[in-house]
Design an enzyme around this catalytic site. Structure first.
Site, short mmCIF file in Angstrom:
data_model
loop_
_atom_site.label_atom_id
_atom_site.label_comp_id
_atom_site.label_asym_id
_atom_site.label_seq_id
_atom_site.Cartn_x
_atom_site.Cartn_y
_atom_site.Cartn_z
N TYR A 165 0.83 -1.20 0.00
CA TYR A 165 0.00 0.00 0.00
C TYR A 165 0.86 1.25 0.00
O TYR A 165 0.63 2.18 -0.80
CB TYR A 165 -0.92 -0.01 1.22
CG TYR A 165 -1.79 1.23 1.32
CD1 TYR A 165 -2.76 1.50 0.36
CD2 TYR A 165 -1.64 2.13 2.37
CE1 TYR A 165 -3.56 2.62 0.44
CE2 TYR A 165 -2.43 3.26 2.46
CZ TYR A 165 -3.40 3.50 1.49
OH TYR A 165 -4.17 4.63 1.57
N LYS A 169 1.15 4.35 -2.85
CA LYS A 169 0.92 5.76 -2.53
C LYS A 169 2.19 6.59 -2.69
O LYS A 169 2.11 7.78 -3.05
CB LYS A 169 0.37 5.89 -1.10
CG LYS A 169 -1.06 5.40 -0.95
CD LYS A 169 -2.05 6.21 -1.79
CE LYS A 169 -3.48 5.83 -1.52
NZ LYS A 169 -4.46 6.64 -2.29
#
Length: 270
Positions: A165, A169
């Protein structure tokens, strides 16, 4: 934003705004605020029933035009085709809010699920690249627009179990910064919104429906909410045209970093 006698915000009434992932959470809250501001809306998500319900509510409440487009952000061909498929009255997008995104699990480097990795990279990063590529062409031709990418503290700090994740990002942050460099000198602004701990469906999705585990993330906190983040987006959008909010990192009052979080409510129970 409410006008001040000392400072006049930008009136975005009548602008066309495209919000991805609008069926819940940040996206839904942002859609509400944009409708309140008098924008014409394009809302997308996978859950068509939720979008249609939101469309009806927004039209009834604010009498604004709302176009619904069912869209899976992992279908990059469909994402690329979206702008050209819009009805004529919605084609000149002024505001693009790349909100759709998700996290899946907190797996370690030794046991990452590659399907989870592909889902996060395609949803959180590649879909933004594809949709922005198509929308920004019109913005550049008209020399106006605002791109808002919904990032995260995970785009600034990496943490244990967040390799996939955080990686997606971090890529989004790099892309957003590069986009701002490329568009400097135009009337197109680029903003990254970076929320910390915010209670939405995010953790339920991350833990694949385990509500108890998802709720434990926010135990003892007054976390951020979707309306909090929607308010941050509206602040960036309504600054005068000579003001560009490049980044906005937002924590709840009990958070100082991705991993430094006090839990006063939990401590008070001991």
């Amino acid at each position: 934003m409410q006008a001040s006698a000392l400072y006049t915000p930008l009136d975005i009434r009548g602008q066309i705004a495209l919000v991805t992932g609008a069926s819940s959470g940040f996206g839904e809250a942002i859609a509400w605020r944009l409708a309140e501001a008098g924008c014409k809306l394009i809302i997308t998500a996978r859950r068509l029933d939720r979008l249609q319900q939101l469309q009806q509510q927004l039209v009834e409440k604010y009498q604004v035009a709302v176009h619904v487009a069912q869209l899976d952000m992992r279908d990059l061909d469909a994402v690329a085709q979206l702008p050209a498929s819009l009805p004529e009255e919605f084609q000149e997008v002024d505001i693009l809010v790349n909100n759709a995104g998700l996290a899946l699990s907190l797996s370690s480097v030794a046991d990452h699920d590659i399907e989870d990795a592909k889902t996060m990279i395609e949803t959180n990063f590649l879909s933004v690249v594809v949709l922005t590529r198509e929308v920004v062409k019109g913005m550049m031709a008209r020399n106006r627009g605002h791109i808002v990418n919904m990032s995260s503290i995970a785009g600034i700090e990496a943490y244990k179990g967040g390799g996939l994740y955080c990686g997606s990002k971090h890529a989004l942050e790099a892309y957003t910064t590069a986009t701002r460099h490329e568009l400097v000198g135009t009337n197109i602004r680029v903003t990254s919104i970076q929320p910390g701990a915010a209670k939405t469906e995010f953790s339920i999705v991350r833990f694949k429906g385990d509500v108890t585990r998802a709720d434990s993330v926010y135990e003892g906190l007054d976390p951020l909410t979707a309306p909090d983040i929607a308010d941050n987006v509206m602040y960036a959008l309504t600054r005068p045209v000579h003001v560009q909010i490049a980044e906005m990192l937002v924590f709840c009052s009990s958070q100082a970093s991705a991993i430094t979080i006090a839990r006063p409510k939990a401590e008070s129970k001991q």
